[in-house]
Design an enzyme around this catalytic site. Structure first.
Site, PDB file in Angstrom:
ATOM      1  N   ASN A   1      -7.689  12.275 -16.820  1.00  0.00           N
ATOM      2  CA  ASN A   1      -8.292  13.270 -15.930  1.00  0.00           C
ATOM      3  C   ASN A   1      -7.424  14.526 -15.791  1.00  0.00           C
ATOM      4  O   ASN A   1      -7.927  15.616 -15.572  1.00  0.00           O
ATOM      5  CB  ASN A   1      -8.600  12.666 -14.561  1.00  0.00           C
ATOM      6  CG  ASN A   1      -7.426  11.964 -13.945  1.00  0.00           C
ATOM      7  OD1 ASN A   1      -6.848  11.048 -14.558  1.00  0.00           O
ATOM      8  ND2 ASN A   1      -7.024  12.360 -12.753  1.00  0.00           N
TER       9      ASN A   1
ATOM     10  N   VAL B   1      -3.947   4.358 -12.828  1.00  0.00           N
ATOM     11  CA  VAL B   1      -3.771   3.902 -11.454  1.00  0.00           C
ATOM     12  C   VAL B   1      -2.325   3.961 -10.983  1.00  0.00           C
ATOM     13  O   VAL B   1      -2.040   3.785  -9.806  1.00  0.00           O
ATOM     14  CB  VAL B   1      -4.387   2.498 -11.247  1.00  0.00           C
ATOM     15  CG1 VAL B   1      -4.493   2.169  -9.774  1.00  0.00           C
ATOM     16  CG2 VAL B   1      -5.767   2.436 -11.859  1.00  0.00           C
ATOM     17  N   HIS B   2      -1.398   4.230 -11.900  1.00  0.00           N
ATOM     18  CA  HIS B   2      -0.007   4.449 -11.513  1.00  0.00           C
ATOM     19  C   HIS B   2       0.638   3.236 -10.861  1.00  0.00           C
ATOM     20  O   HIS B   2       1.404   3.341  -9.926  1.00  0.00           O
ATOM     21  CB  HIS B   2       0.148   5.661 -10.578  1.00  0.00           C
ATOM     22  CG  HIS B   2      -0.512   6.864 -11.123  1.00  0.00           C
ATOM     23  ND1 HIS B   2      -0.939   7.902 -10.347  1.00  0.00           N
ATOM     24  CD2 HIS B   2      -0.830   7.207 -12.389  1.00  0.00           C
ATOM     25  CE1 HIS B   2      -1.492   8.818 -11.110  1.00  0.00           C
ATOM     26  NE2 HIS B   2      -1.437   8.419 -12.347  1.00  0.00           N
TER      27      HIS B   2
ATOM     28  N   ASP C   1       0.211   8.293 -18.071  1.00  0.00           N
ATOM     29  CA  ASP C   1       0.434   8.933 -16.773  1.00  0.00           C
ATOM     30  C   ASP C   1       1.871   9.417 -16.631  1.00  0.00           C
ATOM     31  O   ASP C   1       2.503   9.169 -15.611  1.00  0.00           O
ATOM     32  CB  ASP C   1       0.118   7.953 -15.637  1.00  0.00           C
ATOM     33  CG  ASP C   1      -1.242   7.314 -15.802  1.00  0.00           C
ATOM     34  OD1 ASP C   1      -2.216   7.944 -15.392  1.00  0.00           O
ATOM     35  OD2 ASP C   1      -1.331   6.205 -16.367  1.00  0.00           O
TER      36      ASP C   1
ATOM     37  N   HIS D   1      -8.587   5.886 -20.619  1.00  0.00           N
ATOM     38  CA  HIS D   1      -7.754   6.235 -19.467  1.00  0.00           C
ATOM     39  C   HIS D   1      -8.119   5.494 -18.190  1.00  0.00           C
ATOM     40  O   HIS D   1      -7.277   4.965 -17.491  1.00  0.00           O
ATOM     41  CB  HIS D   1      -7.797   7.741 -19.225  1.00  0.00           C
ATOM     42  CG  HIS D   1      -6.865   8.169 -18.129  1.00  0.00           C
ATOM     43  ND1 HIS D   1      -5.498   8.048 -18.250  1.00  0.00           N
ATOM     44  CD2 HIS D   1      -7.089   8.669 -16.894  1.00  0.00           C
ATOM     45  CE1 HIS D   1      -4.930   8.468 -17.133  1.00  0.00           C
ATOM     46  NE2 HIS D   1      -5.863   8.838 -16.293  1.00  0.00           N
TER      47      HIS D   1
ATOM     48  N   HIS E   1      -8.628   4.867  -7.100  1.00  0.00           N
ATOM     49  CA  HIS E   1      -9.466   4.963  -8.308  1.00  0.00           C
ATOM     50  C   HIS E   1     -10.350   3.724  -8.521  1.00  0.00           C
ATOM     51  O   HIS E   1     -10.869   3.510  -9.615  1.00  0.00           O
ATOM     52  CB  HIS E   1      -8.614   5.144  -9.566  1.00  0.00           C
ATOM     53  CG  HIS E   1      -7.846   6.414  -9.611  1.00  0.00           C
ATOM     54  ND1 HIS E   1      -8.428   7.641  -9.419  1.00  0.00           N
ATOM     55  CD2 HIS E   1      -6.532   6.651  -9.837  1.00  0.00           C
ATOM     56  CE1 HIS E   1      -7.501   8.575  -9.536  1.00  0.00           C
ATOM     57  NE2 HIS E   1      -6.348   8.012  -9.777  1.00  0.00           N
TER      58      HIS E   1
ATOM     59  N   TYR F   1       0.461  16.903 -16.122  1.00  0.00           N
ATOM     60  CA  TYR F   1       0.098  17.137 -14.717  1.00  0.00           C
ATOM     61  C   TYR F   1       0.237  18.605 -14.326  1.00  0.00           C
ATOM     62  O   TYR F   1       0.470  18.929 -13.161  1.00  0.00           O
ATOM     63  CB  TYR F   1       0.919  16.252 -13.755  1.00  0.00           C
ATOM     64  CG  TYR F   1       0.568  14.785 -13.843  1.00  0.00           C
ATOM     65  CD1 TYR F   1       0.967  14.032 -14.934  1.00  0.00           C
ATOM     66  CD2 TYR F   1      -0.157  14.155 -12.833  1.00  0.00           C
ATOM     67  CE1 TYR F   1       0.644  12.673 -15.028  1.00  0.00           C
ATOM     68  CE2 TYR F   1      -0.485  12.805 -12.924  1.00  0.00           C
ATOM     69  CZ  TYR F   1      -0.080  12.082 -14.023  1.00  0.00           C
ATOM     70  OH  TYR F   1      -0.395  10.754 -14.115  1.00  0.00           O
TER      71      TYR F   1
ATOM     72  N   ASP G   1      -3.079  11.451 -19.380  1.00  0.00           N
ATOM     73  CA  ASP G   1      -2.340  12.160 -18.337  1.00  0.00           C
ATOM     74  C   ASP G   1      -0.943  12.521 -18.842  1.00  0.00           C
ATOM     75  O   ASP G   1       0.009  11.754 -18.700  1.00  0.00           O
ATOM     76  CB  ASP G   1      -2.254  11.374 -17.028  1.00  0.00           C
ATOM     77  CG  ASP G   1      -3.560  11.392 -16.253  1.00  0.00           C
ATOM     78  OD1 ASP G   1      -4.520  12.041 -16.709  1.00  0.00           O
ATOM     79  OD2 ASP G   1      -3.626  10.751 -15.184  1.00  0.00           O
TER      80      ASP G   1
END
Ligand SMILES: *[C@@H]1O[C@H](CO)[C@@H](O)[C@H](O)[C@H]1NC(C)=O
Ligand SMILES: *[C@@H]1O[C@H](CO)[C@@H](O)[C@H](O)[C@H]1NC(C)=O
Ligand SMILES: *[C@@H]1O[C@H](CO)[C@@H](O)[C@H](O)[C@H]1NC(C)=O
Ligand SMILES: *[C@@H]1O[C@H](CO)[C@@H](O)[C@H](O)[C@H]1NC(C)=O
Length: 426
Positions: free
Chosen positions: A226, A349-350, A160, A311, A321, A192, A189
């Site tokens: 995603n 999920v960051h 991410d 992911h 999520h 972005y 990810d």
């Protein structure tokens, strides 16, 4: 809870670690939200600028004796060659690759080069050069040790990432960590770009330049997230993963996979299986059949550590999520138990969460399976010592480079099984 009883004695630990990009999400048009080069090309070219950028490498075969070198030239294709040589050797070799371009809505990419260098020696430092005959740039990498059970190896874990100031902090912390990662397991990810109008693909170019300082020197093992889907029928872009597929290569054919998004590699003591959360994975699908054939092939006397990258996490107690990974969990978890997968790394999920041995699905309060969680950005290190022990540590960006915010020993499922039901009231 009865439905979850069969899972309470699962013999693998699921590790979610997450990272980046909240700022990017909100900050598409905010100045300073990304890194924008101040370079403006002159109307008339005086001397050619160094053309090659976005240099990145990844493993190019199943065993770790090949490397795929990729780079982009903006104005002209330039040479397709890579020249490479062993450290302390005068004998230079060369390999020739392929060049492609792609269009995405009204964006046209530069010339994207991919060149596989094969038959490398294990555990050896190589220099390599791209931009031959024009403006050569030289980089280097080290090949992994020969595949085997007792060779230590250190993986970095990043996901991410994006291209915000936080992204830069994450990469810097990874680089400055006193425990040096030798290869990055990237859990999806990348740029972005899809957060920008029309998925502005110039963001793929800026991302490639941003991470080059690491990706040109050590392989990054790619997983799709995603933000790689780039499916945008409203602007006529209906082929999923188009930018990713053109820009990044994976050695999927070496593991008899039929698509670049799921594949496996061996690297030192590890067998790494990469899965795609965003490709079909139901029964009879290509990914399902591939995984079904793949798991029995793993020889734990050769590669004691069986690692899976994907992911969308299967265990995630954050609301954001929540449960997105559930259907894949239902499909594949029994296999992971049967084949004693040691660890699953996920992103998405960051924030950061490590799942302990007890596996239940709930949201609030913090479920038992979530051994440690916090909403912060960072990277992790998975440091394999030998066939029985690996040390996992999580490093948050707010801390000094050497601080472990969370860490634990991992014991190999085959070589050092421990009873994880101990202390857990089932
Ligand atoms: C692509 O289209 C967008 C909006 O339609 C515009 O702002 C942008 O300048 C265009 N880019 C190119 C390279 O034509
Ligand atoms: C990104 O990090 C590097 C290394 O720490 C630093 O030199 C550079 O100034 C940073 N870039 C930005 C735009 O903050
Ligand atoms: C791929 O398939 C070929 C032909 O069936 C087989 O020889 C090879 O061992 C397979 N490779 C892997 C990594 O499974
Ligand atoms: C494996 O590594 C662990 C941790 O460094 C160490 O305690 C253990 O003795 C090692 N095992 C062998 C067989 O060397």
């Amino acid at each position: 809870m009865a439905a979850f009883q069969p899972h309470t004695k699962l013999s693998f630990i699921f590790c979610v670690f997450l990272v980046q990009s909240l700022i990017l999400k909100q900050g598409v048009s905010v100045n300073g939200g990304g890194i924008t080069s101040k370079f403006v090309r002159k109307v008339e070219k005086a001397i050619d600028m160094p053309l090659e950028s976005d240099v990145h490498i990844t493993q190019g075969d199943h065993e770790g004796r090949a490397v795929i070198v990729s780079w982009v030239t903006m104005e002209e294709p330039g040479s397709k060659k890579v020249i490479y040589w062993k450290v302390n050797s005068k004998e230079k070799k060369s390999a020739s690759g392929k060049v492609n371009k792609y269009k995405y809505y009204n964006y046209t990419s530069g010339y994207i080069h991919h060149c596989t260098i094969k038959h490398l020696e294990y555990d050896t430092k190589y220099y390599y050069q791209v931009g031959i005959g024009q403006s050569p740039r030289t980089f280097w990498f080290s090949t992994p040790p020969k595949v085997g059970p007792d060779v230590p190896y250190t993986f970095g874990l990043i996901g991410d990432l994006g291209q915000s100031y936080d992204s830069n902090a994450t990469l810097t912390h990874y680089e400055k960590n006193p425990t040096k990662g030798q290869t990055v397991l990237f859990v999806g990810d990348l740029s972005y770009a899809d957060n920008y109008p029309n998925h502005d693909n110039t963001r793929w170019d800026t991302w490639g330049r941003f991470v080059e300082r690491s990706t040109a020197y050590q392989p990054w093992i790619w997983t799709v997230g995603n933000h790689e889907i780039d499916f945008a029928p409203e602007i006529g872009e209906t082929r999923p993963f188009k930018p990713f597929k053109n820009r990044y290569r994976t050695p999927y054919k070496a593991s008899n996979s039929t698509a670049p998004f799921w594949y496996s590699i061996k690297r030192g003591p590890a067998y790494i299986i990469v899965l795609s959360s965003y490709s079909a994975y139901g029964k009879y699908t290509p990914q399902y059949k591939w995984l079904e054939d793949e798991l029995p092939k793993v020889d734990r006397t050769e590669t004691p550590w069986l690692i899976v990258l994907l992911h969308s996490p299967w265990y995630n107690s954050y609301n954001y999520h929540y449960m997105e990974g559930e259907t894949m969990r239902v499909m594949y978890e029994p296999w992971f138990v049967q084949y004693k997968v040691d660890v699953v790394f996920a992103g998405h999920v960051h924030a950061y969460e490590r799942s302990g041995p007890r596996l239940l699905v709930m949201t609030e309060p913090q479920p038992d399976y979530s051994a440690f969680r916090e909403a912060s950005f960072g990277h992790a290190i998975f440091d394999i010592k030998n066939r029985t022990h690996a040390y996992y540590s999580w490093h948050r960006n707010q801390d000094g480079y050497a601080v472990n915010a969370d860490s634990m020993w991992f014991f190999n499922r085959c070589w050092h099984p421990v009873d994880e039901s101990t202390g857990v009231d089932v």
